[in-house]
Write a protein that holds these residues in place. Sequence first.
Motif, PDB file in Angstrom:
ATOM      1  N   GLN A  82       0.814  -1.222   0.000  1.00 48.60           N
ATOM      2  CA  GLN A  82       0.000   0.000   0.000  1.00 48.60           C
ATOM      3  C   GLN A  82       0.851   1.278   0.000  1.00 48.60           C
ATOM      4  O   GLN A  82       0.324   2.377   0.191  1.00 48.60           O
ATOM      5  CB  GLN A  82      -0.914   0.017   1.238  1.00 48.60           C
ATOM      6  N   ASN A  83       2.181   1.144  -0.146  1.00 49.19           N
ATOM      7  CA  ASN A  83       3.115   2.283  -0.098  1.00 49.19           C
ATOM      8  C   ASN A  83       2.951   3.099   1.182  1.00 49.19           C
ATOM      9  O   ASN A  83       2.942   4.328   1.159  1.00 49.19           O
ATOM     10  CB  ASN A  83       2.936   3.188  -1.330  1.00 49.19           C
ATOM     11  N   ALA A  84       2.821   2.402   2.297  1.00 46.02           N
ATOM     12  CA  ALA A  84       2.629   3.075   3.584  1.00 46.02           C
ATOM     13  C   ALA A  84       3.597   2.539   4.639  1.00 46.02           C
ATOM     14  O   ALA A  84       3.338   2.641   5.833  1.00 46.02           O
ATOM     15  CB  ALA A  84       1.188   2.890   4.048  1.00 46.02           C
ATOM     16  N   LEU A  85       4.724   1.992   4.200  1.00 43.79           N
ATOM     17  CA  LEU A  85       5.660   1.367   5.142  1.00 43.79           C
ATOM     18  C   LEU A  85       6.190   2.354   6.172  1.00 43.79           C
ATOM     19  O   LEU A  85       6.238   2.053   7.362  1.00 43.79           O
ATOM     20  CB  LEU A  85       6.817   0.702   4.385  1.00 43.79           C
ATOM     21  N   GLU A  86       6.582   3.547   5.731  1.00 41.21           N
ATOM     22  CA  GLU A  86       7.127   4.538   6.671  1.00 41.21           C
ATOM     23  C   GLU A  86       6.080   4.965   7.701  1.00 41.21           C
ATOM     24  O   GLU A  86       6.383   5.072   8.884  1.00 41.21           O
ATOM     25  CB  GLU A  86       7.664   5.760   5.918  1.00 41.21           C
ATOM     26  N   GLU A  87       4.848   5.210   7.235  1.00 37.78           N
ATOM     27  CA  GLU A  87       3.780   5.606   8.159  1.00 37.78           C
ATOM     28  C   GLU A  87       3.503   4.495   9.162  1.00 37.78           C
ATOM     29  O   GLU A  87       3.306   4.745  10.343  1.00 37.78           O
ATOM     30  CB  GLU A  87       2.481   5.943   7.413  1.00 37.78           C
ATOM     31  N   MET A  88       3.510   3.245   8.683  1.00 40.06           N
ATOM     32  CA  MET A  88       3.241   2.114   9.561  1.00 40.06           C
ATOM     33  C   MET A  88       4.352   1.967  10.601  1.00 40.06           C
ATOM     34  O   MET A  88       4.084   1.655  11.754  1.00 40.06           O
ATOM     35  CB  MET A  88       3.091   0.824   8.756  1.00 40.06           C
ATOM     36  N   LYS A  89       5.578   2.175  10.169  1.00 44.89           N
ATOM     37  CA  LYS A  89       6.693   2.090  11.131  1.00 44.89           C
ATOM     38  C   LYS A  89       6.514   3.138  12.205  1.00 44.89           C
ATOM     39  O   LYS A  89       6.653   2.860  13.399  1.00 44.89           O
ATOM     40  CB  LYS A  89       8.036   2.264  10.410  1.00 44.89           C
ATOM     41  N   ASN A  90       6.173   4.362  11.808  1.00 45.48           N
ATOM     42  CA  ASN A  90       5.947   5.430  12.783  1.00 45.48           C
ATOM     43  C   ASN A  90       4.792   5.085  13.722  1.00 45.48           C
ATOM     44  O   ASN A  90       4.863   5.331  14.927  1.00 45.48           O
ATOM     45  CB  ASN A  90       5.679   6.759  12.078  1.00 45.48           C
ATOM     46  N   ASP A  91       3.728   4.488  13.168  1.00 37.61           N
ATOM     47  CA  ASP A  91       2.586   4.078  13.992  1.00 37.61           C
ATOM     48  C   ASP A  91       2.989   3.003  15.001  1.00 37.61           C
ATOM     49  O   ASP A  91       2.591   3.053  16.168  1.00 37.61           O
ATOM     50  CB  ASP A  91       1.447   3.542  13.120  1.00 37.61           C
ATOM     51  N   MET A  92       3.771   2.028  14.549  1.00 33.12           N
ATOM     52  CA  MET A  92       4.191   0.939  15.448  1.00 33.12           C
ATOM     53  C   MET A  92       5.080   1.472  16.562  1.00 33.12           C
ATOM     54  O   MET A  92       4.964   1.055  17.714  1.00 33.12           O
ATOM     55  CB  MET A  92       4.912  -0.168  14.674  1.00 33.12           C
ATOM     56  N   VAL A  93       5.953   2.418  16.242  1.00 32.86           N
ATOM     57  CA  VAL A  93       6.802   3.039  17.267  1.00 32.86           C
ATOM     58  C   VAL A  93       5.927   3.785  18.275  1.00 32.86           C
ATOM     59  O   VAL A  93       6.120   3.671  19.491  1.00 32.86           O
ATOM     60  CB  VAL A  93       7.849   3.992  16.633  1.00 32.86           C
ATOM     61  N   LEU A  94       4.932   4.524  17.788  1.00 33.59           N
ATOM     62  CA  LEU A  94       4.016   5.255  18.664  1.00 33.59           C
ATOM     63  C   LEU A  94       3.253   4.300  19.582  1.00 33.59           C
ATOM     64  O   LEU A  94       3.197   4.509  20.797  1.00 33.59           O
ATOM     65  CB  LEU A  94       3.029   6.081  17.831  1.00 33.59           C
ATOM     66  N   ILE A  95       2.682   3.241  19.014  1.00 33.35           N
ATOM     67  CA  ILE A  95       1.909   2.283  19.811  1.00 33.35           C
ATOM     68  C   ILE A  95       2.806   1.608  20.846  1.00 33.35           C
ATOM     69  O   ILE A  95       2.424   1.452  22.007  1.00 33.35           O
ATOM     70  CB  ILE A  95       1.215   1.249  18.895  1.00 33.35           C
ATOM     71  N   GLU A  96       4.004   1.239  20.433  1.00 36.32           N
ATOM     72  CA  GLU A  96       4.950   0.614  21.364  1.00 36.32           C
ATOM     73  C   GLU A  96       5.248   1.552  22.532  1.00 36.32           C
ATOM     74  O   GLU A  96       5.243   1.137  23.695  1.00 36.32           O
ATOM     75  CB  GLU A  96       6.248   0.257  20.632  1.00 36.32           C
ATOM     76  N   GLN A  97       5.490   2.832  22.242  1.00 39.80           N
ATOM     77  CA  GLN A  97       5.795   3.802  23.298  1.00 39.80           C
ATOM     78  C   GLN A  97       4.611   3.989  24.238  1.00 39.80           C
ATOM     79  O   GLN A  97       4.783   4.035  25.456  1.00 39.80           O
ATOM     80  CB  GLN A  97       6.192   5.146  22.694  1.00 39.80           C
ATOM     81  N   VAL A  98       3.409   4.089  23.671  1.00 46.67           N
ATOM     82  CA  VAL A  98       2.215   4.304  24.499  1.00 46.67           C
ATOM     83  C   VAL A  98       1.989   3.116  25.431  1.00 46.67           C
ATOM     84  O   VAL A  98       1.746   3.298  26.628  1.00 46.67           O
ATOM     85  CB  VAL A  98       0.968   4.565  23.613  1.00 46.67           C
ATOM     86  N   ILE A  99       2.103   1.900  24.902  1.00 45.08           N
ATOM     87  CA  ILE A  99       1.904   0.715  25.743  1.00 45.08           C
ATOM     88  C   ILE A  99       3.014   0.619  26.784  1.00 45.08           C
ATOM     89  O   ILE A  99       2.761   0.319  27.951  1.00 45.08           O
ATOM     90  CB  ILE A  99       1.836  -0.572  24.891  1.00 45.08           C
ATOM     91  N   ASP A 100       4.244   0.888  26.367  1.00 46.91           N
ATOM     92  CA  ASP A 100       5.388   0.810  27.276  1.00 46.91           C
ATOM     93  C   ASP A 100       5.253   1.793  28.436  1.00 46.91           C
ATOM     94  O   ASP A 100       5.644   1.500  29.563  1.00 46.91           O
ATOM     95  CB  ASP A 100       6.682   1.072  26.502  1.00 46.91           C
ATOM     96  N   GLN A 101       4.686   2.969  28.172  1.00 45.24           N
ATOM     97  CA  GLN A 101       4.569   4.003  29.199  1.00 45.24           C
ATOM     98  C   GLN A 101       3.257   3.938  29.974  1.00 45.24           C
ATOM     99  O   GLN A 101       3.047   4.727  30.892  1.00 45.24           O
ATOM    100  CB  GLN A 101       4.713   5.384  28.550  1.00 45.24           C
ATOM    101  N   ASN A 102       2.363   3.019  29.604  1.00 45.30           N
ATOM    102  CA  ASN A 102       1.058   2.957  30.252  1.00 45.30           C
ATOM    103  C   ASN A 102       0.764   1.524  30.688  1.00 45.30           C
ATOM    104  O   ASN A 102       0.221   0.733  29.918  1.00 45.30           O
ATOM    105  CB  ASN A 102      -0.021   3.477  29.285  1.00 45.30           C
ATOM    106  N   SER A 103       1.106   1.206  31.925  1.00 50.35           N
ATOM    107  CA  SER A 103       0.916  -0.159  32.425  1.00 50.35           C
ATOM    108  C   SER A 103      -0.561  -0.546  32.496  1.00 50.35           C
ATOM    109  O   SER A 103      -0.906  -1.723  32.365  1.00 50.35           O
ATOM    110  CB  SER A 103       1.587  -0.322  33.789  1.00 50.35           C
ATOM    111  N   GLU A 104      -1.436   0.421  32.679  1.00 50.74           N
ATOM    112  CA  GLU A 104      -2.872   0.120  32.715  1.00 50.74           C
ATOM    113  C   GLU A 104      -3.343  -0.378  31.352  1.00 50.74           C
ATOM    114  O   GLU A 104      -4.120  -1.341  31.270  1.00 50.74           O
ATOM    115  CB  GLU A 104      -3.687   1.345  33.122  1.00 50.74           C
TER     116      GLU A 104
END
Length: 182
Positions: A21-43
């Motif tokens: 879908q030519n969205a690899l860079e956006e997806m990488k940025n999304d995965m980094v964001l989701i990883e950070q949010v989960i990592d910083q939010n134990s709840e």
Amino acid sequence: MSENKAASRYAKSLIDLSTEQNALEEMKNDMVLIEQVIDQNSELEAILQNPVIPLDKKYSILEGIFSKSVHAITISYLKLLVSKGRAAILFDTTKAFVRQYNTIKGIVTAEVLSAIALTDANKAEIISVVKREIGANQVIIKEKISDKLIGGFILKVGDKQFDASIAGSLNKLKKELAHGVV
């Protein structure tokens, strides 16, 4: 199939789809964001791990957090993962995605444990050596300072480690003396 293999397979599928879908860079940025949010939010992590919480509730929470800040493919992916009862591996999947992305792009992470903070010249030298020795396109340095080191540094890239610490040199010398090699 173990959780880790499942996470890798979901990540691989997402990489394939986002490349298509030519969205690899956006997806990488999304995965980094989701990883950070989960990592910083134990709840949030606890909610995703909890099998008692209904799947639609888990998806509603994720959609509420991410719908305005991530690509449409990511939202669809979250919905798929949750609907398959795999919300518990979302964090592992984001990490697997970033690892696979880095492999595709020739990006390696160099972990440097040192006695004092690295200078810009030190970092440039490490990047140059790692690029040359490993053939990487890009090197990300993760620096940690340890008061247990007397001086020098320990460099780890993937499963390779180079010990240039004073303690490492002393231990090597001690072993050589014990074996009468010197």
